[in-house]
Write an enzyme that holds these catalytic residues in place. Structure first.
Site, PDB file in Angstrom:
ATOM      1  NE  ARG A  21      40.400  29.233  14.444  1.00 53.70           N
ATOM      2  CZ  ARG A  21      39.246  29.587  13.894  1.00 53.70           C
ATOM      3  NH1 ARG A  21      38.603  30.673  14.316  1.00 53.70           N
ATOM      4  NH2 ARG A  21      38.735  28.867  12.915  1.00 53.70           N
ATOM      5  CB  SER A 105      47.210  45.459  28.037  1.00 55.26           C
ATOM      6  OG  SER A 105      47.240  44.583  29.133  1.00 55.26           O
ATOM      7  CG  ASP A 134      38.931  42.394  36.399  1.00 54.44           C
ATOM      8  OD1 ASP A 134      38.704  41.240  36.820  1.00 54.44           O
ATOM      9  OD2 ASP A 134      40.047  42.944  36.474  1.00 54.44           O
ATOM     10  CG  HIS A 273      44.313  33.151  39.962  1.00 51.45           C
ATOM     11  ND1 HIS A 273      44.551  33.516  41.260  1.00 51.45           N
ATOM     12  CD2 HIS A 273      44.930  34.065  39.179  1.00 51.45           C
ATOM     13  CE1 HIS A 273      45.306  34.607  41.270  1.00 51.45           C
ATOM     14  NE2 HIS A 273      45.549  34.969  40.024  1.00 51.45           N
TER      15      HIS A 273
HETATM   16  O1  F6P Z   1      42.389  41.742  36.048  1.00 46.43           O
HETATM   17  C1  F6P Z   1      42.117  40.381  36.056  1.00 46.43           C
HETATM   18  C2  F6P Z   1      42.354  39.808  37.420  1.00 46.43           C
HETATM   19  O2  F6P Z   1      42.059  38.426  37.366  1.00 46.43           O
HETATM   20  C3  F6P Z   1      41.580  40.467  38.561  1.00 46.43           C
HETATM   21  O3  F6P Z   1      40.245  40.041  38.642  1.00 46.43           O
HETATM   22  C4  F6P Z   1      42.408  40.080  39.751  1.00 46.43           C
HETATM   23  O4  F6P Z   1      42.285  41.029  40.792  1.00 46.43           O
HETATM   24  C5  F6P Z   1      43.823  40.095  39.209  1.00 46.43           C
HETATM   25  O5  F6P Z   1      43.713  39.944  37.793  1.00 46.43           O
HETATM   26  C6  F6P Z   1      44.711  39.007  39.749  1.00 46.43           C
HETATM   27  O6  F6P Z   1      45.973  39.201  39.251  1.00 46.43           O
HETATM   28  P1  F6P Z   1      47.150  38.137  39.338  1.00 46.43           P
HETATM   29  O7  F6P Z   1      46.829  37.035  38.381  1.00 46.43           O
HETATM   30  O8  F6P Z   1      48.353  38.902  38.938  1.00 46.43           O
HETATM   31  O9  F6P Z   1      47.158  37.633  40.745  1.00 46.43           O
END
Ligand code: F6P
Length: 369
Positions: A21, A105, A134, A273
């Site tokens: 944004r 990235s 992270d 997640h």
């Molecule tokens: O880099 C961010 C992250 O959420 C990490 O903490 C985790 O190991 C990874 O991505 C999980 O990746 P994906 O969403 O591809 O399973």
């Protein structure tokens, strides 16, 4: 600079939308056309662009995830694939990119805009914005998403603590963070956990198991309502939670043969997640907005191959970084230096990585037990 494009790439992070944004609004205010790239470098290769204006970014500040979508793009390691991406950008007459993401990235952008690869092709500039829950990127105090992720972990652990207290139980809670233990360390302090397990400690399996067992036994000798145990484990610790649980439970049965197995058995919660989602905290909204402000203004002023950083935790020599004239808390740092420091951080070679682990040990000694 007439036309800039914004992309979000890699694992999404709460606060990315705040950055999209602000980058859109500031880019437009400075007279540039602003495009969004859908699904990161994957979308770039498929020529998936959208126009971005004030109307498109209205209300997104408070949304988690990213309205542009995100993806990981392994193919981008290949020069021929990057050539295709550069052809798409040239056809679209894009002069500058704002790349919002983590280590992979920003590395992609570094190659995409490398003068050696561009040769006599259309020049391309870019500025990176650190975004990853992270907190594993070097030379920035924080990346976008870390604060929200920490708050999510704390909220989840507070809930787990209620049921753990009711049943006098031990919980091992696994949190994301890839190879970096930052989220586990900081949330353990904020939660008042009894133990944190993080990869930077480099402990072997048997030592981890013994440490947990000693902690559980020490705490279980206390009076009721003080007997719950919360252990936060970083996913980067190379020991699967199921295996850890069965090793700890077996050892506890040996150490307390008279106890009913059900009474001493540990429970495991993998937050997964969940840690990456949710509405961004006020701080992540601010951080995304402020870093994007610095990134877009610097890009339009002609800067490139840099990352907008939030209060770098180490002294930066002049050739590596300078304080941004647009925000006293933000710096503009050389991306090559960021990526080198990120590698050192992840391999535990940087003074910051050693400090993090050492500082945590001191805090653990004083507070956690
Ligand atoms: O880099 C961010 C992250 O959420 C990490 O903490 C985790 O190991 C990874 O991505 C999980 O990746 P994906 O969403 O591809 O399973």
């Amino acid at each position: 600079m007439k036309r800039i494009a914004i992309l979000t790439s890699g694992g999404d992070a709460p606060g990315m939308n705040a950055a999209v944004r602000a980058a859109t609004l500031i880019g437009r205010a400075l007279g540039a056309d602003v495009l969004g790239v859908e699904r990161g470098y994957k979308g770039m290769l498929e020529d998936a662009f959208v126009d971005l204006g004030p109307h498109d970014v209205q209300g997104i500040l408070r949304e988690g995830g990213t309205i542009l979508g995100s993806a990981r793009c392994k193919e981008f390691h290949e020069r021929a694939v990057r050539d295709r991406a550069r052809a798409v950008l040239a056809k679209r007459e894009i002069d500058g990119l704002v790349v919002i993401g983590g280590n992979g990235s920003l590395t992609g952008a570094q190659y995409l805009a490398a003068p050696a690869e561009i040769g006599s092709g259309r020049p391309l500039k870019f500025i990176g914005i650190p975004a990853s829950i992270d907190n594993d990127l070097g030379l920035t105090g924080l990346s976008i998403g870390v604060d929200t992720a920490m708050n999510t972990i704390v909220e989840a652990c507070d809930k787990i603590a209620d049921t753990a207290t009711a049943h006098d139980r031990t919980f091992i809670v696994e949190v994301m963070g890839r190879d970096c233990g930052y989220l586990a360390m900081t949330s353990a302090i904020a939660v008042g956990a009894d133990l944190a397990l993080f990869p930077e400690a480099g402990k072997p399996e048997d030592e981890i198991v013994e440490q947990i067992v000693e902690t559980v036994l020490a705490i279980r000798s206390k009076q009721r309502r003080a007997r719950k145990v919360i252990i936060i484990k970083a996913e980067g610790v190379n020991l699967a939670v199921d295996r850890l649980k069965s090793l700890v439970d077996a050892r506890l049965r040996e150490r307390v043969p008279d106890a009913e197995p059900a009474a001493i058995e540990t429970r495991v919660t993998v937050l997964g997640h969940v840690v990456r989602g949710g509405r961004p905290s006020a701080f992540d909204r601010l951080l995304g907005s402020r870093l994007a402000n610095v990134a877009v203004r610097s890009l339009i002023a002609g800067q490139s191959h840099k990352m907008a950083a939030w209060m770098p935790p180490v002294e930066l020599p002049e050739e590596v970084g300078m304080r941004s004239p647009y925000d006293p808390y933000c710096w503009l740092v050389d991306l090559g230096a960021v990526l080198a420091e990120t590698e050192n951080l992840l391999k535990g070679r940087s003074p910051l990585a050693r400090w993090r682990a050492g500082a945590f040990d001191q805090i653990e000694d004083a507070l956690l037990l």
